[in-house]
Motif scaffolding. Structure first.
Motif, PDB file in Angstrom:
ATOM      1  N   ALA A   5       0.765  -1.192  -0.065  1.00  0.00           N
ATOM      2  CA  ALA A   5       0.071  -0.168  -0.045  1.00  0.00           C
ATOM      3  C   ALA A   5       0.795   1.113  -0.023  1.00  0.00           C
ATOM      4  N   LEU A   6       1.903   1.278   0.943  1.00  0.00           N
ATOM      5  CA  LEU A   6       2.811   2.409   0.949  1.00  0.00           C
ATOM      6  C   LEU A   6       3.241   2.533  -0.246  1.00  0.00           C
ATOM      7  N   ALA A   7       4.061   1.709  -0.724  1.00  0.00           N
ATOM      8  CA  ALA A   7       4.840   1.589  -2.161  1.00  0.00           C
ATOM      9  C   ALA A   7       4.008   1.904  -3.283  1.00  0.00           C
ATOM     10  N   LEU A   8       2.727   1.707  -3.361  1.00  0.00           N
ATOM     11  CA  LEU A   8       2.011   2.209  -4.515  1.00  0.00           C
ATOM     12  C   LEU A   8       1.487   3.715  -4.287  1.00  0.00           C
ATOM     13  N   LEU A   9       1.445   4.110  -3.122  1.00  0.00           N
ATOM     14  CA  LEU A   9       0.807   5.575  -2.846  1.00  0.00           C
ATOM     15  C   LEU A   9       2.070   6.562  -3.183  1.00  0.00           C
ATOM     16  N   LEU A  10       3.111   5.901  -2.839  1.00  0.00           N
ATOM     17  CA  LEU A  10       4.456   6.771  -3.206  1.00  0.00           C
ATOM     18  C   LEU A  10       4.841   6.712  -4.671  1.00  0.00           C
ATOM     19  N   SER A  11       4.263   5.914  -5.399  1.00  0.00           N
ATOM     20  CA  SER A  11       4.824   5.602  -6.790  1.00  0.00           C
ATOM     21  C   SER A  11       4.646   6.829  -7.624  1.00  0.00           C
ATOM     22  N   PRO A  12       3.925   8.115  -7.205  1.00  0.00           N
ATOM     23  CA  PRO A  12       4.125   9.192  -8.340  1.00  0.00           C
ATOM     24  C   PRO A  12       5.398   9.608  -8.210  1.00  0.00           C
ATOM     25  N   LEU A  13       6.366   9.350  -7.263  1.00  0.00           N
ATOM     26  CA  LEU A  13       7.777   9.585  -7.157  1.00  0.00           C
ATOM     27  C   LEU A  13       8.714   9.032  -8.070  1.00  0.00           C
ATOM     28  N   VAL A  14       8.134   8.072  -8.410  1.00  0.00           N
ATOM     29  CA  VAL A  14       8.933   7.265  -9.427  1.00  0.00           C
ATOM     30  C   VAL A  14       8.784   7.638 -10.956  1.00  0.00           C
ATOM     31  N   LEU A 126      13.528  -4.932 -11.643  1.00  0.00           N
ATOM     32  CA  LEU A 126      13.529  -4.770 -10.198  1.00  0.00           C
ATOM     33  C   LEU A 126      12.124  -4.104  -9.622  1.00  0.00           C
ATOM     34  N   GLN A 127      11.992  -4.407  -8.312  1.00  0.00           N
ATOM     35  CA  GLN A 127      10.998  -3.929  -7.451  1.00  0.00           C
ATOM     36  C   GLN A 127      11.505  -3.166  -6.649  1.00  0.00           C
ATOM     37  N   VAL A 128      10.740  -1.738  -6.219  1.00  0.00           N
ATOM     38  CA  VAL A 128      11.136  -1.358  -5.246  1.00  0.00           C
ATOM     39  C   VAL A 128      10.011  -1.383  -4.031  1.00  0.00           C
ATOM     40  N   HIS A 129      10.287  -1.714  -2.734  1.00  0.00           N
ATOM     41  CA  HIS A 129       9.332  -1.602  -1.572  1.00  0.00           C
ATOM     42  C   HIS A 129       9.786  -0.490  -0.722  1.00  0.00           C
ATOM     43  N   LEU A 130       8.752   0.346  -0.139  1.00  0.00           N
ATOM     44  CA  LEU A 130       8.727   1.424   0.874  1.00  0.00           C
ATOM     45  C   LEU A 130       8.030   0.999   1.979  1.00  0.00           C
ATOM     46  N   THR A 131       8.807   0.722   3.162  1.00  0.00           N
ATOM     47  CA  THR A 131       7.815   0.518   4.192  1.00  0.00           C
ATOM     48  C   THR A 131       8.213   1.286   5.402  1.00  0.00           C
ATOM     49  N   LEU A 132       7.450   1.610   6.182  1.00  0.00           N
ATOM     50  CA  LEU A 132       7.680   1.996   7.689  1.00  0.00           C
ATOM     51  C   LEU A 132       7.735   0.981   8.924  1.00  0.00           C
ATOM     52  N   THR A 133       8.636   0.680   9.375  1.00  0.00           N
ATOM     53  CA  THR A 133       8.825  -0.506  10.354  1.00  0.00           C
ATOM     54  C   THR A 133       9.371  -0.102  11.882  1.00  0.00           C
ATOM     55  N   PRO A 134       9.000  -0.358  12.885  1.00  0.00           N
ATOM     56  CA  PRO A 134       9.431   0.006  14.170  1.00  0.00           C
ATOM     57  C   PRO A 134      10.898  -0.091  14.133  1.00  0.00           C
ATOM     58  N   ASN A 135      11.545   0.929  14.603  1.00  0.00           N
ATOM     59  CA  ASN A 135      13.028   0.891  15.036  1.00  0.00           C
ATOM     60  C   ASN A 135      13.179   0.676  16.608  1.00  0.00           C
ATOM     61  N   LEU A 136      13.174  -0.290  17.121  1.00  0.00           N
ATOM     62  CA  LEU A 136      13.395  -0.778  18.315  1.00  0.00           C
ATOM     63  C   LEU A 136      14.301  -1.956  18.631  1.00  0.00           C
ATOM     64  N   PRO A 137      15.179  -2.142  19.691  1.00  0.00           N
ATOM     65  CA  PRO A 137      16.117  -3.059  19.874  1.00  0.00           C
ATOM     66  C   PRO A 137      15.284  -4.477  19.734  1.00  0.00           C
ATOM     67  N   VAL A 138      16.073  -5.354  19.197  1.00  0.00           N
ATOM     68  CA  VAL A 138      15.477  -6.866  19.208  1.00  0.00           C
ATOM     69  C   VAL A 138      16.092  -7.209  20.443  1.00  0.00           C
ATOM     70  N   ALA A 139      15.225  -7.320  21.543  1.00  0.00           N
ATOM     71  CA  ALA A 139      15.813  -7.788  22.859  1.00  0.00           C
ATOM     72  C   ALA A 139      14.635  -8.928  23.411  1.00  0.00           C
ATOM     73  N   GLY A 140      15.054  -9.003  24.599  1.00  0.00           N
ATOM     74  CA  GLY A 140      14.251  -9.924  25.437  1.00  0.00           C
ATOM     75  C   GLY A 140      12.857  -9.452  25.603  1.00  0.00           C
ATOM     76  N   ARG A 141      13.066  -7.994  26.154  1.00  0.00           N
ATOM     77  CA  ARG A 141      12.095  -7.229  26.494  1.00  0.00           C
ATOM     78  C   ARG A 141      12.090  -5.670  25.830  1.00  0.00           C
ATOM     79  N   VAL A 142      11.056  -5.327  25.151  1.00  0.00           N
ATOM     80  CA  VAL A 142      10.759  -4.106  24.466  1.00  0.00           C
ATOM     81  C   VAL A 142       9.898  -3.237  25.294  1.00  0.00           C
ATOM     82  N   SER A 143      10.098  -1.914  25.379  1.00  0.00           N
ATOM     83  CA  SER A 143       9.282  -1.108  26.259  1.00  0.00           C
ATOM     84  C   SER A 143       7.994  -0.730  25.757  1.00  0.00           C
TER      85      SER A 143
END
Length: 244
Positions: A5-14, A126-143
């Motif tokens: 969804a995000l990749a398609l909505l940003l496709s006008p930039l391509v 080629l295919q380009v994917h743009l996604t927003l992902t959480p940038n949180l530490p991969v640890a045993g506990r996440v706040s």
């Protein structure tokens, strides 16, 4: 928030592109001249520079905009793909991560040189994917508070980079999922009095965590057994937040 969804909505930039030779070198004349291909899937550098500079202006230490380049040919790995930023006076290698992630260089000199991305792959492969992902530490506990902040930052970024009439088509990131990609993963919500186990379901073995500010006093952290991947998702009438 679905990746496509995000990749398609940003496709006008391509924009459409064409083949372009790499900068001339002092190589002997008998050597083959290697050409790079401008692939329409990769947005023009001027647009990419503006786009990611716009993102840089928004606080997002707990969220990441991922730009991934992959081949439509499943046999082509990320390590097989070469991308360079090329202009009359520019030649910058753009490394790809194991999953095709690239970091767009911020070079005013390359921008002034009207440099463009070129690849060693066939045009339109080629295919380009743009996604927003959480940038949180991969640890045993996440706040849990950090997870809530991550979702808030994602909303602000979407508001900044996506026109309002397209934002209506993007699902609110009201949950986060942890995908273990294996059997045996464990997930739980930690509270002041104990823990609440989370169900792990689906082919990718994912646990879905609602992001509800009203629960911030009760839910303190997520207990997750590494390794796992964190992704934004949406829980609604027709969605449980699990991957399709």
């Amino acid at each position: 928030m679905k990746r496509i969804a995000l990749a398609l909505l940003l496709s006008p930039l391509v924009a459409l592109a064409e083949e372009a030779p790499l900068p001339a070198t002092d190589a002997p004349a008998e050597k083959l001249v290697v050409k790079g291909v401008r692939d329409p899937a990769i947005m023009p550098y001027a647009d990419a520079y503006k786009f990611f500079s716009q993102i840089d202006r928004v606080e997002h230490d707990k969220v990441r905009m991922r730009m991934q380049v992959k081949s439509a040919d499943k046999s082509v790995k990320a390590s097989d793909i070469s991308i360079r930023l090329v202009g009359d006076n520019t030649d910058i290698a753009v490394p790809l991560g194991e999953e095709g992630d690239i970091e767009v260089p911020r070079s005013e000199a390359a921008l002034a040189d009207k440099a463009e991305f070129v690849t060693n792959q066939k045009k339109d492969s080629l295919q380009v994917h743009l996604t927003l992902t959480p940038n949180l530490p991969v640890a045993g506990r996440v706040s849990y508070a950090d997870a809530l902040t991550s979702a808030d930052q994602a909303r602000r970024l979407v508001k900044e980079i996506v026109p309002w009439y397209f934002r209506l088509l993007i699902s609110d990131p009201n949950a986060i999922r942890a995908c273990f990609e294996r059997d045996g993963g464990e997930a739980a919500l930690l509270t002041g009095s104990g823990s609440e186990a989370l169900a792990i379901k689906g082919k990718r073995q994912c646990a879905v965590v609602p992001l509800d500010p009203k629960q911030s006093d009760r839910w303190q952290a997520l207990a997750l057994s590494p390794p796992y991947k964190l992704e934004f998702t949406h829980i609604g009438w027709f969605s449980d937040g699990l991957p399709d």
